[in-house]
Motif scaffolding. Structure first.
Motif, PDB file in Angstrom:
ATOM      1  N   PHE A  17       8.014  -5.047   3.561  1.00 16.65           N
ATOM      2  CA  PHE A  17       9.235  -5.029   2.769  1.00 16.65           C
ATOM      3  C   PHE A  17      10.334  -5.812   3.491  1.00 16.65           C
ATOM      4  O   PHE A  17      11.044  -6.614   2.872  1.00 16.65           O
ATOM      5  CB  PHE A  17       9.698  -3.592   2.527  1.00 16.65           C
ATOM      6  N   GLU A  18      10.481  -5.575   4.772  1.00 24.39           N
ATOM      7  CA  GLU A  18      11.511  -6.296   5.547  1.00 24.39           C
ATOM      8  C   GLU A  18      11.265  -7.790   5.526  1.00 24.39           C
ATOM      9  O   GLU A  18      12.198  -8.583   5.383  1.00 24.39           O
ATOM     10  CB  GLU A  18      11.520  -5.786   6.992  1.00 24.39           C
ATOM     11  N   HIS A  34       0.885  -1.175   0.000  1.00 28.86           N
ATOM     12  CA  HIS A  34       0.000   0.000   0.000  1.00 28.86           C
ATOM     13  C   HIS A  34       0.918   1.219   0.000  1.00 28.86           C
ATOM     14  O   HIS A  34       1.669   1.437   0.943  1.00 28.86           O
ATOM     15  CB  HIS A  34      -0.871  -0.047   1.260  1.00 28.86           C
ATOM     16  N   VAL A  35       0.884   2.030  -1.086  1.00 30.03           N
ATOM     17  CA  VAL A  35       1.877   3.096  -1.239  1.00 30.03           C
ATOM     18  C   VAL A  35       1.306   4.501  -1.111  1.00 30.03           C
ATOM     19  O   VAL A  35       2.060   5.469  -0.895  1.00 30.03           O
ATOM     20  CB  VAL A  35       2.613   2.970  -2.578  1.00 30.03           C
ATOM     21  N   ALA A  36      -0.009   4.661  -1.275  1.00 25.42           N
ATOM     22  CA  ALA A  36      -0.606   5.995  -1.176  1.00 25.42           C
ATOM     23  C   ALA A  36      -2.120   5.842  -1.103  1.00 25.42           C
ATOM     24  O   ALA A  36      -2.652   4.730  -1.205  1.00 25.42           O
ATOM     25  CB  ALA A  36      -0.218   6.870  -2.368  1.00 25.42           C
ATOM     26  N   GLU A  65       4.169   2.144   8.306  1.00 27.21           N
ATOM     27  CA  GLU A  65       4.885   1.174   9.127  1.00 27.21           C
ATOM     28  C   GLU A  65       4.592  -0.253   8.648  1.00 27.21           C
ATOM     29  O   GLU A  65       5.492  -1.093   8.588  1.00 27.21           O
ATOM     30  CB  GLU A  65       4.482   1.325  10.593  1.00 27.21           C
ATOM     31  N   LYS A  66       3.340  -0.519   8.279  1.00 24.87           N
ATOM     32  CA  LYS A  66       2.992  -1.850   7.771  1.00 24.87           C
ATOM     33  C   LYS A  66       3.704  -2.120   6.441  1.00 24.87           C
ATOM     34  O   LYS A  66       4.213  -3.224   6.211  1.00 24.87           O
ATOM     35  CB  LYS A  66       1.482  -1.983   7.575  1.00 24.87           C
ATOM     36  N   ALA A  67       3.753  -1.112   5.557  1.00 27.03           N
ATOM     37  CA  ALA A  67       4.427  -1.297   4.268  1.00 27.03           C
ATOM     38  C   ALA A  67       5.903  -1.599   4.474  1.00 27.03           C
ATOM     39  O   ALA A  67       6.473  -2.473   3.808  1.00 27.03           O
ATOM     40  CB  ALA A  67       4.241  -0.048   3.405  1.00 27.03           C
ATOM     41  N   LEU A  94       0.434   8.114   2.983  1.00 27.32           N
ATOM     42  CA  LEU A  94       0.017   7.100   3.939  1.00 27.32           C
ATOM     43  C   LEU A  94      -0.003   7.665   5.348  1.00 27.32           C
ATOM     44  O   LEU A  94       0.725   8.607   5.671  1.00 27.32           O
ATOM     45  CB  LEU A  94       0.980   5.909   3.901  1.00 27.32           C
ATOM     46  N   THR A  95      -0.843   7.089   6.194  1.00 28.30           N
ATOM     47  CA  THR A  95      -0.767   7.406   7.614  1.00 28.30           C
ATOM     48  C   THR A  95       0.481   6.735   8.191  1.00 28.30           C
ATOM     49  O   THR A  95       1.090   5.872   7.547  1.00 28.30           O
ATOM     50  CB  THR A  95      -2.008   6.895   8.352  1.00 28.30           C
ATOM     51  N   ASP A  96       0.871   7.114   9.392  1.00 25.80           N
ATOM     52  CA  ASP A  96       2.044   6.501  10.026  1.00 25.80           C
ATOM     53  C   ASP A  96       1.872   4.995  10.147  1.00 25.80           C
ATOM     54  O   ASP A  96       2.814   4.231   9.913  1.00 25.80           O
ATOM     55  CB  ASP A  96       2.279   7.118  11.406  1.00 25.80           C
TER      56      ASP A  96
END
Length: 318
Positions: A313-314, A118-120, A307-309, A301-303
């Motif tokens: 990725f990690e 989710h990028v934007a 953070e989830k995105a 995005l909201t904080d």
């Protein structure tokens, strides 16, 4: 000889330090994070015309920081992008809706594993011709009256008796578009449920030209295309049941612009993360998400969403 030896030692030390400093890509030439003159290769993205400007903005900034990497961004529509993605032809698939079950199954059959980012966020915008001086706001029910499957509404007066009998000329995304899927689901109650007698295009610029060229024109697409063409178009407010609200970054972020606020995605092929340039591009995009979203005129995005995105990725890259 001792002086030459000392100079050689200092030169070797300088090279070693430079190598250590490039572990995470080094500093970008233009001040952005994620730059490296050593990184090379290519990244190919395709899909949503709505998400296209976001990925393009990310690509332009990333390539300034990494001049030896080429990022290409196609706009085949969300559905068309997933078809190419699931055939293994692209690294990234831009999408203005979540992947459908049948698209997920196609990827599975082709052995393509992926990660959703989710990028934007976006405020899907309904636009009219600027000469339209009678309609400033449409209710969801009026939008359904206009766009529902089987609708024969042909003039603005048929939508509201106080409006002129101006011919209603409709323009919208094609059926491969995630914007089409989202709009029809939210307005008509079922994804893909829509009248068919409208001018459809996967290219939002065609919709802009159609609405701008016809006094009775009406169309819809993502907020960024309205922002880029606001001198040629009129954005209509939407009444989702709580009064008329204008499409904007602020109203999408605070949740008042309903029901046409939506998430935007980039799907990344897991196999492509084995290539450093793809991994670096996604990392760069998430590290600079707010700046990229604002440059492309989307809602950041909201904080919690960011953070989830980053966590996704990690997990994908170990």
């Amino acid at each position: 000889m001792r002086a030459l030896a000392l100079l050689s030692l200092l030169f070797a030390l300088a090279l070693a330090l430079a190598g250590c400093g490039s572990d995470r890509g080094g500093a970008a030439d233009d001040g952005d994070n994620g730059g490296s003159s050593d990184l090379s290769g290519s990244v190919e993205a395709d899909g949503s015309s709505t998400v296209g400007p976001y990925t393009t903005a990310a690509a332009e900034r990333f390539q300034r920081a990494n001049p030896n990497v080429r990022v290409t961004v196609g706009v085949s529509g969300t559905g068309g992008g997933f078809e190419r993605f699931c055939r293994g032809e692209t690294d990234l698939s831009n999408a203005s809706r979540p992947i459908k079950d049948e698209e997920r199954e196609l990827c599975e059959r082709k052995g393509v594993e992926f990660v959703e980012f989710h990028v934007a966020n976006d405020a899907l915008t309904v636009v009219a011709n600027p000469e339209n001086d009678w309609a400033d706001c449409l209710t969801v029910e009026q939008l359904k009256t206009i766009w529902d499957q089987g609708s024969k509404v042909g003039t603005w007066r048929e939508v509201d008796s106080s409006w002129p009998a101006e011919r209603l000329r409709l323009y919208g995304p094609g059926t491969d578009s995630g914007t089409f899927d989202y709009f029809t689901d939210e307005i008509n109650g079922e994804e893909g449920r829509s009248r068919s007698d409208f001018s459809a295009s996967e290219d939002d610029n065609v919709i802009v030209q159609g609405v701008a060229g016809n006094r009775g024109g009406l169309g819809y697409f993502g907020l960024s295309y309205y922002e880029q063409n606001q001198g040629r178009l009129k954005a209509l407010e939407i009444d989702g049941g709580e009064g008329c609200v204008a499409p904007s970054v602020e109203n999408a972020q605070n949740g008042t612009y309903t029901p046409l606020s939506r998430p935007l995605f980039i799907y990344a092929k897991t196999e492509s993360f084995e290539r450093p340039e793809v991994r670096a591009f996604i990392e760069y995009t998430l590290d600079n998400e707010r700046e990229i979203a604002e440059a492309a005129q989307f809602v950041p995005l909201t904080d919690e969403q960011l953070e989830k995105a980053r966590s996704d990725f990690e997990a994908a890259t170990g």
